[in-house]
Design an enzyme around this catalytic site. Structure first.
Site, PDB file in Angstrom:
ATOM      1  CG  ASN A  11      -1.867   1.102   1.337  1.00 29.33           C
ATOM      2  OD1 ASN A  11      -1.295   2.206   1.119  1.00 29.33           O
ATOM      3  ND2 ASN A  11      -2.989   0.884   1.771  1.00 29.33           N
ATOM      4  CG  ASP A  13      -3.005   4.632   0.670  1.00 27.17           C
ATOM      5  OD1 ASP A  13      -2.913   4.543  -0.551  1.00 27.17           O
ATOM      6  OD2 ASP A  13      -3.883   4.301   1.548  1.00 27.17           O
ATOM      7  CG  HIS A  14       0.847   6.164   4.741  1.00 28.42           C
ATOM      8  ND1 HIS A  14      -0.093   7.245   5.060  1.00 28.42           N
ATOM      9  CD2 HIS A  14       0.306   5.104   5.194  1.00 28.42           C
ATOM     10  CE1 HIS A  14      -1.117   6.532   5.706  1.00 28.42           C
ATOM     11  NE2 HIS A  14      -1.101   5.435   5.582  1.00 28.42           N
ATOM     12  NE  ARG A  22       8.080  21.184   3.391  1.00 19.74           N
ATOM     13  CZ  ARG A  22       9.404  21.418   3.581  1.00 19.74           C
ATOM     14  NH1 ARG A  22      10.142  21.455   2.489  1.00 19.74           N
ATOM     15  NH2 ARG A  22      10.206  21.505   4.664  1.00 19.74           N
ATOM     16  CG  HIS A  54      -3.470   9.130   1.589  1.00 22.23           C
ATOM     17  ND1 HIS A  54      -4.276   8.237   0.602  1.00 22.23           N
ATOM     18  CD2 HIS A  54      -3.684   8.518   2.937  1.00 22.23           C
ATOM     19  CE1 HIS A  54      -5.000   7.451   1.521  1.00 22.23           C
ATOM     20  NE2 HIS A  54      -4.741   7.484   2.745  1.00 22.23           N
ATOM     21  CB  THR A 104      -5.720   4.581   9.457  1.00 19.65           C
ATOM     22  OG1 THR A 104      -5.576   3.508   8.570  1.00 19.65           O
ATOM     23  CG2 THR A 104      -5.885   3.964  10.861  1.00 19.65           C
ATOM     24  CG  HIS A 198      -5.481  -1.484   9.278  1.00 17.78           C
ATOM     25  ND1 HIS A 198      -5.026  -1.024  10.180  1.00 17.78           N
ATOM     26  CD2 HIS A 198      -5.898  -0.485   8.361  1.00 17.78           C
ATOM     27  CE1 HIS A 198      -5.259   0.431  10.480  1.00 17.78           C
ATOM     28  NE2 HIS A 198      -6.026   0.676   9.251  1.00 17.78           N
ATOM     29  N   GLY A 199      -2.104  -2.563   9.679  1.00 15.30           N
ATOM     30  CA  GLY A 199      -1.379  -2.790  10.989  1.00 15.30           C
ATOM     31  C   GLY A 199      -0.093  -3.583  10.880  1.00 15.30           C
ATOM     32  N   GLY A 220       1.068  -1.259   4.316  1.00 15.60           N
ATOM     33  CA  GLY A 220       1.643  -0.078   3.801  1.00 15.60           C
ATOM     34  C   GLY A 220       2.410   0.626   4.943  1.00 15.60           C
ATOM     35  CG  HIS A 221       1.971   3.553   8.866  1.00 17.81           C
ATOM     36  ND1 HIS A 221       2.206   3.419  10.011  1.00 17.81           N
ATOM     37  CD2 HIS A 221       1.814   5.024   8.550  1.00 17.81           C
ATOM     38  CE1 HIS A 221       2.565   4.611  10.747  1.00 17.81           C
ATOM     39  NE2 HIS A 221       2.460   5.432   9.669  1.00 17.81           N
TER      40      HIS A 221
HETATM   41  N1  PXP Z   1      -5.661  -3.081   3.844  1.00 18.61           N
HETATM   42  C1  PXP Z   1      -6.722  -2.184   3.848  1.00 18.61           C
HETATM   43  C2  PXP Z   1      -7.963  -2.521   3.399  1.00 18.61           C
HETATM   44  C3  PXP Z   1      -6.542  -0.906   4.325  1.00 18.61           C
HETATM   45  O1  PXP Z   1      -7.473   0.216   4.624  1.00 18.61           O
HETATM   46  C4  PXP Z   1      -5.254  -0.355   4.488  1.00 18.61           C
HETATM   47  C5  PXP Z   1      -4.628   0.877   5.134  1.00 18.61           C
HETATM   48  O2  PXP Z   1      -5.155   1.758   4.367  1.00 18.61           O
HETATM   49  C6  PXP Z   1      -4.306  -1.512   4.537  1.00 18.61           C
HETATM   50  C7  PXP Z   1      -4.676  -2.904   4.100  1.00 18.61           C
HETATM   51  C8  PXP Z   1      -2.765  -1.100   4.844  1.00 18.61           C
HETATM   52  O3  PXP Z   1      -2.382  -1.122   6.357  1.00 18.61           O
HETATM   53  P1  PXP Z   1      -1.479  -0.462   6.777  1.00 18.61           P
HETATM   54  O4  PXP Z   1      -0.787   0.742   6.100  1.00 18.61           O
HETATM   55  O5  PXP Z   1      -1.673  -0.269   8.236  1.00 18.61           O
HETATM   56  O6  PXP Z   1      -0.261  -1.503   6.838  1.00 18.61           O
END
Ligand code: PXP
Length: 249
Positions: A11, A13-14, A22, A54, A104, A198-199, A220-221
């Site tokens: 992911n 996004d970040h 910026r 993002h 989030t 997630h996480g 992702g994060h």
């Molecule tokens: N899967 C889904 C459906 C999510 O919404 C997210 C966070 O946007 C992730 C995976 C990735 O989570 P993380 O950034 O905590 O790893």
């Protein structure tokens, strides 16, 4: 892909979060996605939020043009997002709940409450060739509702397990893990493909990666954070190594 294989989706996004701090053009999430692709990820996930905090519309455009691995397009069940998804026709759409004030995606989608609306919402996306994934808590009612509306995939929200792991609440961690294990087995038995996310971190990924029913992890994060220290490719390689290690035990 082999029956036992476990895909890693990054992911990005970040990367966009840092860029947007910026304004301007860098760091570019599409460049990160291509680098991750070269490093061996199996897919890229990007969440276009209503507030564009993002990922932005042009990023989705850029990803669709640049990627050779599948794009998992995360979105809320809104008309605006449906139109964007229908324009781009990504490999998969993952429907997530979205609240403007949350930091989030805090929980899974309440599919059971919105079953009819969601069934209608996903129909044109499926007709356009997108695989339909629903982000749900490890809750039998939600998994059953996702199955009834015709989803291809459920992505299980593993955030509560990851938080309990990070906070050292071992009883709660084990309870959450058990719930996730049962729901992976159950969702798989219904014919749903099972993803999780997630996480996830290096520290807590292995017990989830060990579930044989789980086919894909979306992370992702933590990985984008690790990339600051290690670089993106080594960060991805380490996650891949941990996933493979437990999968091949
Ligand atoms: N899967 C889904 C459906 C999510 O919404 C997210 C966070 O946007 C992730 C995976 C990735 O989570 P993380 O950034 O905590 O790893």
């Amino acid at each position: 892909m082999a029956e036992n294989s476990l895909r890693l989706g990054l992911n990005i996004d970040h990367v966009a979060t840092v860029r947007n701090a910026r304004g301007g053009a860098y760091p570019d999430p599409v460049r990160a996605a291509k680098l991750a692709e070269d490093a061996g990820v199996d897919g890229i996930t990007a969440h276009l939020r209503e507030d564009r905090r993002h990922i932005m519309d042009a990023d989705i455009e850029g990803l669709m043009q640049a990627l050779t691995v599948p794009l998992n397009f995360e979105m809320a069940a809104t008309e605006e997002m449906q139109k964007i998804a229908l324009r781009h026709r990504p490999h998969a759409v993952c429907i997530v709940p979205e609240k403007r004030e949350e930091r989030t995606t805090e929980g899974g989608l309440d599919v059971a409450r919105e079953e009819n609306k969601l069934a209608h919402f996903i129909a044109p996306l499926r007709d356009a060739g997108c695989r339909i994934s629903i982000f749900v808590a490890a809750d039998q009612r939600q998994v059953e509702a996702a199955h009834r509306i015709g989803a291809d995939i459920v992505e299980l929200h593993v955030g509560a397990y990851c938080d309990a792991h990070a906070d050292g609440h071992n009883d709660l961690r084990d309870e959450e893990l058990e719930r996730l294990r049962e729901m992976s087995i159950y969702a798989h038995s219904l014919g749903l493909e099972v993803h999780a996310g997630h996480g996830l971190t290096y520290g807590c990924v292995k017990p989830i990666a060990a579930f044989p029913e789980v086919r894909e992890l979306n992370i992702g994060h933590f990985l984008i954070g690790e990339a600051i220290f290690l670089g993106l490719a080594p960060a991805v390689h380490e996650m891949r190594r941990l996933m493979d290690e437990v999968r091949n035990e």
